[in-house]
Design a protein around this motif. Structure first.
Motif, short mmCIF file in Angstrom:
data_model
loop_
_atom_site.label_atom_id
_atom_site.label_comp_id
_atom_site.label_asym_id
_atom_site.label_seq_id
_atom_site.Cartn_x
_atom_site.Cartn_y
_atom_site.Cartn_z
N VAL A 87 9.08 -3.93 2.35
CA VAL A 87 8.54 -2.62 2.73
C VAL A 87 8.45 -1.77 1.46
O VAL A 87 9.44 -1.57 0.77
CB VAL A 87 9.43 -1.92 3.77
CG1 VAL A 87 8.92 -0.52 4.06
CG2 VAL A 87 9.48 -2.74 5.06
N HIS B 264 5.43 -5.79 10.04
CA HIS B 264 6.19 -5.93 8.79
C HIS B 264 7.08 -7.16 8.80
O HIS B 264 8.04 -7.24 8.02
CB HIS B 264 7.03 -4.67 8.56
CG HIS B 264 6.21 -3.46 8.24
ND1 HIS B 264 5.61 -2.70 9.21
CD2 HIS B 264 5.87 -2.89 7.05
CE1 HIS B 264 4.96 -1.70 8.64
NE2 HIS B 264 5.10 -1.79 7.34
N SER C 2 3.23 -1.48 2.06
CA SER C 2 4.01 -2.68 2.30
C SER C 2 3.14 -3.93 2.33
O SER C 2 1.94 -3.88 2.61
CB SER C 2 4.76 -2.56 3.63
OG SER C 2 5.53 -1.38 3.68
N CYS D 91 11.70 1.01 -1.79
CA CYS D 91 11.45 -0.41 -1.48
C CYS D 91 12.69 -1.01 -0.82
O CYS D 91 13.81 -0.76 -1.26
CB CYS D 91 11.12 -1.19 -2.75
SG CYS D 91 9.68 -0.58 -3.67
#
Length: 397
Positions: free
Chosen positions: A88, A65, A157, A99
């Motif tokens: 994310v 991420h 994501s 989010c």
């Protein structure tokens, strides 16, 4: 002779790499007595770990991420990270849509909005099933910070693989539109092409004359846009993936699977009754048909499978080899500082050599995927056994 010497030296390097890993394990476990085992394990968890090559390797080839470039510790022992956090996006039927930015997790140290990103330490501490939970996975947690398996989490994501793939796609469209705009102005039509236009025209002519025409035949123009798109898309992702800190998108099995699936659909829609007739009822003696027909049907599915595995395996292997060669410096340095310094020139030299080899592999794998796709399309259109493509199919697979 040079090739044999190179292979022997690589074998030696990987042998030392393996021995060093086992040496680290034995060094960490040496002196642990049965009565002090639990206390030593707790203390080891608080102490700085030796260089973990596995963590670096899997951290590079797996999705994440964030874009991670490097990390360091200051004089106070505080660790700092140079990275680019990514958005994310999580949906849970129980909690709805959430989010935020991945930096809220602080590299797995903190939980945020009752969510947590799993690290190796968290999986070990909570004794999670490694078949159900993976490092880097976002899960729901309860008030005590423990994984709440009752909450279903759908991770939507924009991971680094997705972001980099979109970047490669944007770059591809921008380059092609820029070149096309120059053609509309008359450049390259009334005069010789230059720069990027000249480079792209050379590659396009190569794919047209040496890949599409010989493999597909007189209907090549129908498939040329797809073949060019596949070639340039794979090539750009291969080259961008060699930049330190970026993701190895073509080393992701999902990415290669989707590309192979698209090629498989194109191959099926290009097939004719003659092609399927030779598969379900091949022109061989009747007593061989029960054996050959299942093999022919299986061969229909092994073609996209070969496309998927070939690209994935080659790109992953090259990246792992480069990381292993660099990791040897830190592994030997952890054992002995002078040993690490002394091995550095050899490790860096081989890393640079393999890096240039990977540049060649980036072009080669894009070409092979495109070439095999064209060959399979041509076989589906012609459908004959023993034709000029059969030998190519056997060699390349």
């Amino acid at each position: 002779m040079f090739l044999k010497s190179t292979k022997a030296l690589l074998v030696l390097i990987f042998s030392l790499f393996s021995v060093s890993l086992f040496t680290n394990v034995f060094a960490q476990n040496a002196g642990n007595e049965q009565g002090q085992k639990q206390e030593v394990q707790k203390q080891a968890g608080r102490e700085k770990k030796l260089f973990d090559a596995n963590e670096v390797i899997f951290g590079h080839i797996m999705d994440a991420h964030e874009f991670h470039f490097l990390s360091w510790k200051d004089s106070d022992g505080k660790e700092h990270f140079a990275n680019i956090p990514l958005p994310v996006i999580i949906y849970s039927p129980q909690k709805g849509l959430t989010c935020f930015i991945s930096s809220e997790f602080h590299h797995g140290e903190n939980n945020y909005k009752d969510y947590s990103i799993l690290t190796e330490d968290k999986i070990d501490e909570q004794k999670l099933d490694i078949k159900k939970f993976n490092i880097g996975q976002i899960v729901a947690v309860n008030e005590n910070g423990e994984v709440d398996a009752s909450v279903k989490v759908y991770d939507l994501s924009l991971t680094r693989n997705v972001v980099q793939m979109l970047f490669a796609l944007t770059l591809l469209v921008w380059v092609l539109l820029s070149v096309a705009k120059r053609y509309t102005k008359g450049e390259g039509v009334t005069s010789a092409p230059t720069g990027m236009q000249n480079a792209l025209e050379t590659v396009i002519n190569f794919i047209r004359d040496d890949v599409a025409k010989p493999s597909i035949g007189h209907k090549y123009q129908k498939y040329l846009p797809y073949l060019l798109t596949v070639f340039f898309f794979i090539l750009i992702n291969n080259i961008v993936g060699l930049i330190p800190g970026t993701a190895n998108v073509t080393g992701n099995i999902t990415f290669t699977m989707i590309l192979a699936l698209i090629s498989f659909i194109v191959i099926l829609f290009s097939s004719n009754k003659h092609y399927w007739g030779h598969i379900v009822w091949p022109p061989v003696p009747h007593w061989i048909k029960p054996i050959l027909v299942p093999v022919e049907i299986l061969g229909v599915f092994t073609k996209p499978f070969a496309l998927m595995i070939r690209l994935f395996a080659n790109m992953v292997a090259g990246h792992i080899l480069i990381i292993c060669l660099i990791s040897l410096i830190f592994i030997f340095g952890g054992l002995n500082t002078f040993l690490g310094i002394g091995f550095s020139p050899l490790s860096i030299g081989f890393t640079v050599f393999i890096y240039f080899i990977e540049l060649l592999v980036a072009f080669l794998q894009a070409y092979i995927f495109t070439f095999l796709t064209a060959v399979f399309i041509g076989q589906a259109m012609e459908g004959g056994h023993g034709d000029e493509h059969s030998h190519v199919d056997e060699v390349m697979i």
